[in-house]
Every structure is written in C-alpha cells, then in structure tokens.
Scaffold this motif. Structure first.
Motif, PDB file in Angstrom:
ATOM      1  N   GLY A   1      -4.887   5.575  -0.556  1.00  0.00           N
ATOM      2  CA  GLY A   1      -4.184   5.291  -1.807  1.00  0.00           C
ATOM      3  C   GLY A   1      -4.322   3.832  -2.167  1.00  0.00           C
ATOM      4  O   GLY A   1      -4.559   2.994  -1.304  1.00  0.00           O
TER       5      GLY A   1
ATOM      6  N   GLN B   1      -9.005  11.440  -1.099  1.00  0.00           N
ATOM      7  CA  GLN B   1     -10.172  11.813  -1.892  1.00  0.00           C
ATOM      8  C   GLN B   1      -9.869  12.946  -2.843  1.00  0.00           C
ATOM      9  O   GLN B   1     -10.340  12.956  -3.966  1.00  0.00           O
TER      10      GLN B   1
ATOM     11  N   THR C   1      -8.682   3.672   2.146  1.00  0.00           N
ATOM     12  CA  THR C   1      -7.502   2.818   2.065  1.00  0.00           C
ATOM     13  C   THR C   1      -6.210   3.627   1.997  1.00  0.00           C
ATOM     14  O   THR C   1      -5.134   3.058   2.075  1.00  0.00           O
TER      15      THR C   1
ATOM     16  N   GLY D   1      -6.526   7.943  -5.951  1.00  0.00           N
ATOM     17  CA  GLY D   1      -7.284   6.742  -6.250  1.00  0.00           C
ATOM     18  C   GLY D   1      -7.517   5.909  -5.009  1.00  0.00           C
ATOM     19  O   GLY D   1      -7.172   6.297  -3.900  1.00  0.00           O
ATOM     20  N   GLY D   2      -8.130   4.753  -5.193  1.00  0.00           N
ATOM     21  CA  GLY D   2      -8.383   3.875  -4.074  1.00  0.00           C
ATOM     22  C   GLY D   2      -9.695   4.181  -3.401  1.00  0.00           C
ATOM     23  O   GLY D   2     -10.330   5.187  -3.686  1.00  0.00           O
ATOM     24  N   GLY D   3     -10.102   3.303  -2.536  1.00  0.00           N
ATOM     25  CA  GLY D   3     -11.340   3.508  -1.805  1.00  0.00           C
ATOM     26  C   GLY D   3     -11.187   4.688  -0.879  1.00  0.00           C
ATOM     27  O   GLY D   3     -10.100   5.230  -0.697  1.00  0.00           O
ATOM     28  N   ILE D   4     -12.262   5.057  -0.245  1.00  0.00           N
ATOM     29  CA  ILE D   4     -12.276   6.270   0.547  1.00  0.00           C
ATOM     30  C   ILE D   4     -11.338   6.169   1.746  1.00  0.00           C
ATOM     31  O   ILE D   4     -10.804   7.158   2.212  1.00  0.00           O
TER      32      ILE D   4
END
Lengths: 320, 430
Positions: free
Chosen positions: A263, A251, A261, A256-259
């Motif tokens: 990365g 975060q 995953t 990046g990436g979902g919370i």
C-alpha cells in the motif's frame, strides 16, 4: 601369546560390527535431514549473517565490510518498525480468533456425525487452495466499489469501506484470508488430539448434566493442552513470516503503491515483505540491508515464539 | 497459519544463491553462438511484459526461418524487469530477446557488459530508420554500443468517454473536446464541470498517477538531470506536476483506481471514469478491457503539449546461446513494416518516423474509438515530442512519488506531508 582361537576373533569382529551398527547407524539414518538442513537451513543462515555485515548490492561487483552498519540503519528506519508493527498486528488478529474457532470446530466434529469423513476432509480444503487464488478472490470480496462485503454492509447502512486503504481495515481483510486458509488445518490437529481424550470423561460429564461448552472448557481443553501449545507456537511462527497475502493483496486490491510496499502508506507491509522489498523489488537489490532485516526478523520470531511458549505453559487449570 | 508461508526461507536461500553466483563474476560466460547444425531447431525465447502483438509475426518469421522455434514468456510489468535484473546478475535464466520498458532502459544500458552489442550483427544499419532519441536510448552510456532496438513510442493523447461527456453536458466532438483543455489547469476546470453535473457512478479520471507521469514527461527535464542526479526536490516542473495531480484528488475528480490493478480494469468495463491519459499503447488496452464500449470512447489531444509515456526496446542478454539469431529476430520484429502492422492491430505506435507520413498510418482509424484518426493523432504527438533524459532508477523514484500521490488520494496525508515523505524516500534511492 598363542593366536586367538578363530571363533573368538570372529565373535569379536561380529561384536565390533554390532557396536558400530548400534553407534553409527542412527546417525546415518538421520543424516539426510541434517545434511539438507545444513545446506538449505544453516548455511543460508550463516551466510546471510555474513552478507548483513556488508554493503552488498547485486549490481555492484565489490562488497564493502561495514560491520553492524546495516543494523544501525535498520533500527533507525521507521519503515522497518512500521513493518514490525503490521506483522504483530496481523499476527494477533489472525491467530487468536483462528485458534478459538479451530478448537470450537474440532469440538463439534468430535461428536458422532453422519458423513464425518466428508466434513473432516472439507476442513482441509481451504488449506490446499493456492494462496494466490485465495488472495485474488478475497481481494474482490473486499473490493471498495464492487466488492461483495461492502455490498452486504450497505444493507445495514454502513458506508463504503476502502478495505485496502486503511491500516486497521487492511489488517482485518488480510487476517480473514489467513484464517480462511488455516483454521481448518489447525482444527484437524486439535481433532486428532481430542480423539485421544477418554470417552468416559464425556459420558460422566453428560450424566452430571454438563453442557457441551462446559465439557469443552473443563475436559477437552485441559486434556489437549500440549497440542494447543504446539499449535500456538507454530501459528505464531507462521504469522511472523506472512508475505504472500499482503504482496498479492496490494497488487490485486488496487490499493496502489509499488509491488512490495504494502500500500502507498505501507499500511500492510509485513516484515517478510519489507525484506523482499529491500532485496528484490528495489532496483538497487540491497542484499546487505535485506539480510540484516531478515536476521532481526529471525530474532523477533525467536523472541515472540519464546514469550508465547512461556505464556502458554503458564496457562494451566482445570483437571489433570 | 502454521508451517505456512515459509516463503521467507526460500527467498533467503535464493538471495544467497543468487548473491553467491553473482559474486562469482560470471565464471560461466555464455558460450559463443552454437553453430546451428543443419536440420536442428534453434529455440529462441522472447521475454515480454504484456501482449506486444508479436504472435502473428512469429508465425511469419518461421515461414522464412524453418529452423527457428520461438517461445514467448509473458510476465507482469514489475516482475518482468526485476526478474531480468536477477537473471543478468546470476548469469542464468534470461531469454534470448528481452523487452525493456523505457522507465527501465537506463537501468539496463548502464550494464553494457551484460548485453550483446547489436552492432556486431550489423543492426547499426537501422539507425536511419529510427527517431533519433529513441535510437539514443538503446545505446550504452558512452554511445559506443548498441544494446537495444526500439519497438514503439508512447506519444500522448487523452481518451475520453463520449457518452459520459454528453451526460455531463460537455461537448463530445474531438476538436471541441481538445479545445476544452489546452492546459492542465483547464483540464481540471473541465473536470470540475463534469463533477458538478453529477454523472452517476463516474469520475472525471482514473487516478492521478499516470497524469503525473504525463506532466513530468512533457517537461524538458524530468526526475533526473543530465548527470544522472535525482532532482525531484529541485525541479519546479516536477513540483508543479505534483501540485496539479493532487488538485485532481482534492477536487474529487479521480475514481481512486490505481493503474493496472484489477479494480482499474473493472473500471473500464463499468465506465467508472470519463477520461484517461492515453499513450498509443493504451488504446489497445482500453479496447481489450472495455469490450462492450465500442464507439463510446474517443481520442482528443492531451493538455500541455506532447510528451512520451512508455515504449520499449528489445535487447539480447549476453547469456543468450544464439545471439546472432536473436539479433536477426529483433531486426525482423522492429522492421518498418512490422511496426506499422503491430500498430494497426495492437495500437503500439511505431518509433520509425518515415511511417508517420505514410498514408496507411495517416489515414488509419479505429471504429472502436468512433473512427478517430488514431494514426494522425499519434503521428503528430510523436513528431512534436521532445525527448527527456531518463535516469537509472526512474522506476524506484516513480514508485516513491506514486505512493505519495496514493497517500493523498487515500486521505492519509495532506499534499505537503506526502511531499515531505516523498523527498525523504527519494533520498534513500541510491
């Protein structure tokens, strides 16, 4: 068949009470822990196993029994294996240097020093810092564009490192955070063990002209071996359960990436984070799958801790 | 480590507890509105993600409703929505008023039994106020129940840094800038010119993620078809948006700053990128982050025509103890006057079309954006907007695609490899 004399009855009664006390009281004393353990340890464990055998999502009202279906899917899920690899990698990268460093620190602090207590207390400071603060600050240090570490590296002509993006680099960054938090804590445990080592051994070694390092290797380490085994195993178990660091790192590093995953390429998604993703971060809330994953994780922890135990028992040598 | 992050254990315990309660089938149905006893304060909690600019409105509301006390809970975007799902499932912990962003609205309207039908409290009278599509989004799937009232819409525009454009030898007037990029291809061409000028420390745009979102939102059909099937793999508009977003990366036009991350925030302050996709709510955000950049930012039209990005609804979970008061509060917070007021202060654009021709909106400008006619730009964007059907797992699909764009941006995969993985990931979303 006359009635027993009163004194005898009383004595017997007293002895019954005494035996009862002897037999039952200890259980009463330890009961609170076991009751709590059953409620918050055993019951969840068993219940999770039950859930893992179902197609069980939070949003649907029916739960279908599917046997080992979740486990089969899981073992064929490359993301699960990716998370397993990351967990082991981060675990090794953080635990091994950390324990070596902790022993060395404890060894240094085991000498007579001024402000001894101050130093010892300060060892524990990183550990009482909130993990959130630690990760947020370290994420800034490891920042790609304006991070302190890249700035220092630039003096040596090392180009900009995108710490969060790479698999190896992100594992290093996370391991540093973990080490920062736990090295002092482990050093204190080692220090406590070292205090029990007889002073005379060191005195004799000093007279014989043994260096500090030699004394560490030949006296301290063999003498505190049980503590080392304990710390190694506890640290390993801890390493298998890392979740807060990678989650917050993703975060706050802008990787990046979902919370959950770890990365965009799941480059630093650990097992615990994988469980969290399946159970809580996906809007499916797939509890059956998450439970299956946490059970496999539990088995992995047991196996790794077991291997560890065997290895560390084997490692013998030196005196005693 | 050591007896450390034992998070897994509590998480599991929480999982079980929530599952257990969820399975219970809501045995503790929320009691009907406790009749407010005279003189007793009613506490309403409002769950939001980020600052909605409601605080001054609460103060005003309290003046006319002395028995109401309002508590605002603000959490992060992702946390807010996943917490809300958990709280609905466990029937405990949700606020009296909960905000839901458009990416999640279908997830929640698909569970009509978890929310109060606002028609009960007469809020269907507000229908004529609203943009028709915004109103529809707040209805249950069968259209029978009114579950959420809209706050704002995110009509699209493009914000850009005049000073960086000047350094790169590009025009700076907003009409000329708009003329640079009627299409996304031309936007990329402009980006190449910007890159060729080598402005120190600045890239053309922040990252491909939000641009991808904008492009998909401009298409008539997005990630879902009308029957709620995910059509990422078969919708040519999605693939086109994917290709164009990746071209931004491949041409080296992005600063590789993932939206809403701390480095991205720093990027605003440091001027790390020259353009950014700018739904109305973003203007408030830019102003917040780039405090020292007054007058440097300006707003032009977005390439590729209008679309919507973002915007929210306010809903009342069934477990609220004061649904009537909560509904009244929603009515107040989303009223015409208050939407106009929040727009002027926070930048979130009203979902009430009658306002769009209102002179106070039409003539509204902001000095921070070089006196750009914000009201006019976003009114036109909102008027031209064609609504798109959103599916129940929009958010998950977007994460999967966003990760794909991220892998290309971080140099891990080629666009084709990333696309193949995206399609695999999307297949798993149930």
């Amino acid at each position: 068949m006359s009635a027993l004399p009163l004194a005898v009855t009383r004595r017997r009664r007293r002895s019954v009470r005494h035996t009862l006390d002897l037999r039952v009281s200890p259980y009463a004393y330890v009961a609170p822990f076991f009751l709590l353990f059953c409620a918050f340890g055993l019951f969840p464990l068993v219940y999770t196993a039950w859930v893992s055998l179902h197609e069980w999502t939070l949003l649907s009202d029916t739960q279908e029994f599917i046997g080992l279906g979740n486990y089969a899917t899981l073992l064929a899920d490359p993301y699960f294996w990716n998370a397993t690899f990351n967990t082991l990698s981060i675990g090794v990268l953080s635990t091994v240097p950390q324990l070596l460093l902790a022993i060395w620190l404890a060894h240094l602090l085991n000498r007579r020093l001024r402000f001894q207590t101050l130093f010892r207390i300060s060892l524990l400071l990183p550990n009482v810092t909130s993990v959130v603060a630690v990760v947020v600050i370290f994420s800034q240090l490891f920042g790609r564009d304006f991070g302190l570490i890249n700035w220092v590296l630039s003096w040596f002509g090392v180009g900009t490192v995108d710490w969060a993006a790479g698999t190896a680099t992100s594992h290093v960054a996370l391991s540093v955070m973990i080490m920062w938090r736990w090295t002092g804590y482990n050093a204190l445990i080692f220090l406590a063990a070292m205090q029990a080592v007889p002073r005379e051994l060191y005195e004799a070694a000093t007279i014989d002209g043994a260096s500090g390092f030699r004394q560490l290797r030949s006296i301290t380490i063999p003498m505190i071996r049980p503590t080392i085994i304990f710390v190694v195993i506890v640290s390993t178990i801890g390493a298998m359960q890392i979740i807060a660091e990678p989650m917050l790192f993703g975060q706050s590093s802008g990787g990046g990436g979902g919370i959950a995953t770890g990365g965009p390429d799941r480059q630093f998604q650990t097992l615990a984070l994988f469980v969290y993703e399946q159970g809580f971060a996906n809007s499916t809330f797939d509890f059956g799958y998450a439970s299956a994953a946490s059970w496999l994780m539990f088995l992995a922890v047991v196996i790794v801790a077991g291997i560890n135990f065997l290895i560390s028992r084997r490692v013998r040598g030196g005196v005693v | 480590m050591t007896p450390r992050t034992r998070l897994a254990a509590p998480l599991l315990a929480a999982a079980l507890l929530t599952a257990a309660c969820g399975g219970g089938g809501g045995s503790t149905a929320a009691p009907a509105s406790d009749a407010a006893k005279p003189g007793e304060k009613i506490k309403l909690t409002v769950g939001l993600f980020g600052d909605f600019g409601f605080k001054p409105l609460y103060e005003e509301y309290k003046k006319t409703h002395p028995n109401i006390e309002i508590v605002e809970n603000v959490t992060q975007f992702n946390d807010h929505h996943s917490n809300l799902v958990k709280r609905l499932a466990t029937n405990a912990g949700a606020g009296d008023v909960e905000a839901v962003e458009v990416g999640y609205i279908s997830t929640f309207t698909a569970q009509p039994n978890k929310f109060v039908d606002l028609k009960q409290y007469g809020l269907d009278k507000r229908q004529s106020d609203y943009l028709d599509w915004k109103w529809q989004q707040g209805l249950s799937k069968d259209g029978g129940r009114l579950l959420g009232l809209g706050t704002d819409v995110g009509g699209l525009a493009m914000c850009y840094r005049k000073d960086l454009f000047k350094k790169a030898g590009l025009p700076t007037g907003r009409a000329e800038v708009a003329a640079l990029w009627p299409t996304w291809e031309q936007y990329i061409d402009t980006g190449k010119k910007f890159a060729a000028a080598n402005v120190a420390g600045a890239k053309f745009t922040d990252s491909p993620g939000e641009i991808f979102r904008a492009m998909v939102n401009q298409a008539p059909v997005g990630l879902y078809d009308a029957q709620d099937n995910i059509i990422v793999g078969s919708n040519p508009d999605v693939k086109k948006a994917w290709d164009l977003s990746n071209r931004l990366t491949q041409e080296g036009l992005t600063a590789k700053l993932a939206a809403f991350s701390p480095p991205w925030n720093t990027g605003f302050a440091k001027g790390s990128f020259a353009t950014i996709i700018c739904p109305a709510w973003m203007t408030g955000f830019i102003q917040e982050q780039a405090k020292d950049a007054t007058g440097k930012w300006d707003i032009a039209t977005v390439p590729g025509g209008s679309g919507n990005s973002g915007g929210s609804h306010l809903m009342v979970p069934k477990q609220s103890k004061h649904p009537k008061e909560a509904a009244e509060l929603i009515d107040f917070l989303t009223s015409k006057d208050n939407q106009a007021r929040v727009f002027k202060e926070e930048g979130t654009f009203p979902s009430i079309p009658a306002l769009y021709d209102d002179p106070s909106i039409q003539n509204f400008t902001k000095p921070f954006f070089g006196d750009a006619p914000i009201g006019k730009i976003y009114s036109e964007a909102a008027k031209a907007l064609k609504p798109q059907h959103l599916g129940p797992k929009e958010a998950d699909v977007r994460v999967a695609i966003g990760n794909g764009l991220g892998r290309v941006e971080q140099g891990k995969q080629t666009p084709d490899e990333a696309w193949a993985q995206v399609l695999e990931d999307v297949k798993k979303i149930k």
